[in-house]
Scaffold this motif. Structure first.
Motif, short mmCIF file in Angstrom:
data_model
loop_
_atom_site.label_atom_id
_atom_site.label_comp_id
_atom_site.label_asym_id
_atom_site.label_seq_id
_atom_site.Cartn_x
_atom_site.Cartn_y
_atom_site.Cartn_z
N GLY A 171 0.80 -1.22 0.00
CA GLY A 171 0.00 0.00 0.00
C GLY A 171 0.83 1.27 0.00
O GLY A 171 1.01 1.91 -1.03
N VAL A 172 1.37 1.62 1.16
CA VAL A 172 2.06 2.90 1.32
C VAL A 172 3.34 2.96 0.48
O VAL A 172 3.51 3.85 -0.35
CB VAL A 172 2.38 3.16 2.81
N LEU A 173 4.24 2.01 0.70
CA LEU A 173 5.53 2.08 0.01
C LEU A 173 5.41 1.80 -1.48
O LEU A 173 6.12 2.39 -2.29
CB LEU A 173 6.52 1.13 0.67
N GLY A 174 4.49 0.92 -1.85
CA GLY A 174 4.30 0.64 -3.27
C GLY A 174 3.78 1.85 -4.03
O GLY A 174 4.20 2.13 -5.15
N SER A 175 2.87 2.58 -3.42
CA SER A 175 2.36 3.79 -4.06
C SER A 175 3.37 4.92 -4.01
O SER A 175 3.50 5.69 -4.96
CB SER A 175 1.07 4.25 -3.38
N ALA A 176 4.08 5.04 -2.90
CA ALA A 176 5.07 6.11 -2.79
C ALA A 176 6.26 5.87 -3.71
O ALA A 176 6.89 6.82 -4.15
CB ALA A 176 5.54 6.22 -1.34
N ALA A 177 6.54 4.60 -4.02
CA ALA A 177 7.63 4.32 -4.95
C ALA A 177 7.31 4.79 -6.35
O ALA A 177 8.20 5.00 -7.17
CB ALA A 177 7.95 2.83 -4.96
N SER A 178 6.03 4.99 -6.64
CA SER A 178 5.67 5.51 -7.95
C SER A 178 6.00 6.99 -8.08
O SER A 178 5.70 7.60 -9.09
CB SER A 178 4.18 5.27 -8.23
N MET A 179 6.64 7.55 -7.05
CA MET A 179 7.13 8.91 -7.16
C MET A 179 8.14 9.03 -8.28
O MET A 179 8.44 10.12 -8.75
CB MET A 179 7.77 9.36 -5.85
N VAL A 180 8.70 7.90 -8.71
CA VAL A 180 9.62 7.91 -9.85
C VAL A 180 8.93 8.52 -11.05
O VAL A 180 9.49 9.34 -11.77
CB VAL A 180 10.11 6.48 -10.16
N ALA A 181 7.67 8.17 -11.25
CA ALA A 181 6.92 8.73 -12.38
C ALA A 181 6.72 10.23 -12.22
O ALA A 181 6.72 10.97 -13.20
CB ALA A 181 5.57 8.04 -12.51
N LEU A 182 6.57 10.69 -10.97
CA LEU A 182 6.40 12.12 -10.73
C LEU A 182 7.71 12.88 -10.93
O LEU A 182 7.71 14.06 -11.22
CB LEU A 182 5.88 12.37 -9.32
N GLY A 183 8.83 12.19 -10.76
CA GLY A 183 10.12 12.85 -10.89
C GLY A 183 10.60 13.00 -12.32
O GLY A 183 11.52 13.75 -12.59
N VAL A 184 10.00 12.28 -13.21
CA VAL A 184 10.42 12.34 -14.61
C VAL A 184 9.94 13.66 -15.22
O VAL A 184 8.83 14.11 -14.97
CB VAL A 184 9.85 11.14 -15.40
N ALA A 185 10.80 14.27 -16.02
CA ALA A 185 10.45 15.55 -16.64
C ALA A 185 9.22 15.38 -17.53
O ALA A 185 9.13 14.43 -18.30
CB ALA A 185 11.61 16.05 -17.48
N PRO A 186 8.27 16.28 -17.41
CA PRO A 186 7.09 16.19 -18.27
C PRO A 186 7.46 16.47 -19.72
O PRO A 186 8.24 17.38 -19.99
CB PRO A 186 6.16 17.27 -17.73
N PRO A 187 6.95 15.66 -20.63
CA PRO A 187 7.29 15.88 -22.04
C PRO A 187 6.64 17.16 -22.58
O PRO A 187 5.49 17.43 -22.30
CB PRO A 187 6.74 14.64 -22.75
N ILE A 188 7.44 17.90 -23.28
CA ILE A 188 6.95 19.13 -23.91
C ILE A 188 7.18 18.99 -25.41
O ILE A 188 8.33 18.95 -25.85
CB ILE A 188 7.67 20.37 -23.36
N TRP A 189 6.13 18.85 -26.14
CA TRP A 189 6.25 18.68 -27.58
C TRP A 189 5.96 20.02 -28.26
O TRP A 189 4.84 20.40 -28.45
CB TRP A 189 5.25 17.64 -28.08
N LEU B 266 14.74 9.13 -15.82
CA LEU B 266 14.15 7.88 -15.35
C LEU B 266 15.22 6.87 -14.99
O LEU B 266 15.11 6.17 -13.98
CB LEU B 266 13.22 7.31 -16.42
N ALA B 267 16.30 6.81 -15.76
CA ALA B 267 17.40 5.89 -15.45
C ALA B 267 18.06 6.26 -14.12
O ALA B 267 18.38 5.38 -13.32
CB ALA B 267 18.42 5.92 -16.58
N VAL B 268 18.24 7.54 -13.87
CA VAL B 268 18.84 7.98 -12.60
C VAL B 268 17.94 7.61 -11.43
O VAL B 268 18.40 7.06 -10.42
CB VAL B 268 19.13 9.49 -12.63
N TYR B 269 16.64 7.89 -11.55
CA TYR B 269 15.71 7.57 -10.47
C TYR B 269 15.65 6.06 -10.22
O TYR B 269 15.61 5.62 -9.08
CB TYR B 269 14.31 8.10 -10.78
N CYS B 270 15.64 5.27 -11.26
CA CYS B 270 15.59 3.81 -11.09
C CYS B 270 16.87 3.28 -10.46
O CYS B 270 16.83 2.42 -9.59
CB CYS B 270 15.32 3.14 -12.43
#
Length: 121
Positions: free
Chosen positions: A57-75, A92-96
């Protein structure tokens, strides 16, 4: 009952992720701490209810902070696609790498400490 605990823990982990997302400079440190806690929690035997609540629950969801840390794509145009993709991939490679390293360090620290305590006792 297990699914309810996972859902409650997921809500708490998501709240933690949103809190960390607002802290621009400390996301990598928070990700490292959460992954280290996940590794340390995995080193011990706990009840199924506690595992569902904290680990999944807690740690599994908080680990998805990796997705929040990735720069948002700007096209902006066709020329921006490759640089944006490279920037997102690198971050993403650095966060992983940090997450996996800290999870392993947390696991080994707790297992090593437990082993040392048992041997010296």
């Amino acid at each position: 009952m297990t699914w309810v605990l996972v859902a409650l823990g997921g809500a708490a982990g998501t709240a933690l992720g949103v809190f960390v997302a607002q802290r621009q400079g400390r996301r990598l440190a928070w990700t490292a701490a959460v992954c280290a806690l996940m590794g340390a929690f995995g080193a011990q035997k706990h009840s199924a209810s506690l595992t569902a609540l904290v680990s999944f629950g807690v740690l599994g969801s908080a680990a998805s902070m990796v997705a929040l840390g990735v720069a948002p794509p700007i096209w902006l145009d066709r020329g921006a696609i490759l640089p944006t993709a490279l920037r997102v991939t690198k971050r993403l490679a650095v966060y992983c790498a940090v997450g996996v390293t800290c999870a392993l360090a947390g696991y080994l620290a707790l297992r090593g400490g437990t082993t040392l305590y048992v041997k010296l006792r």
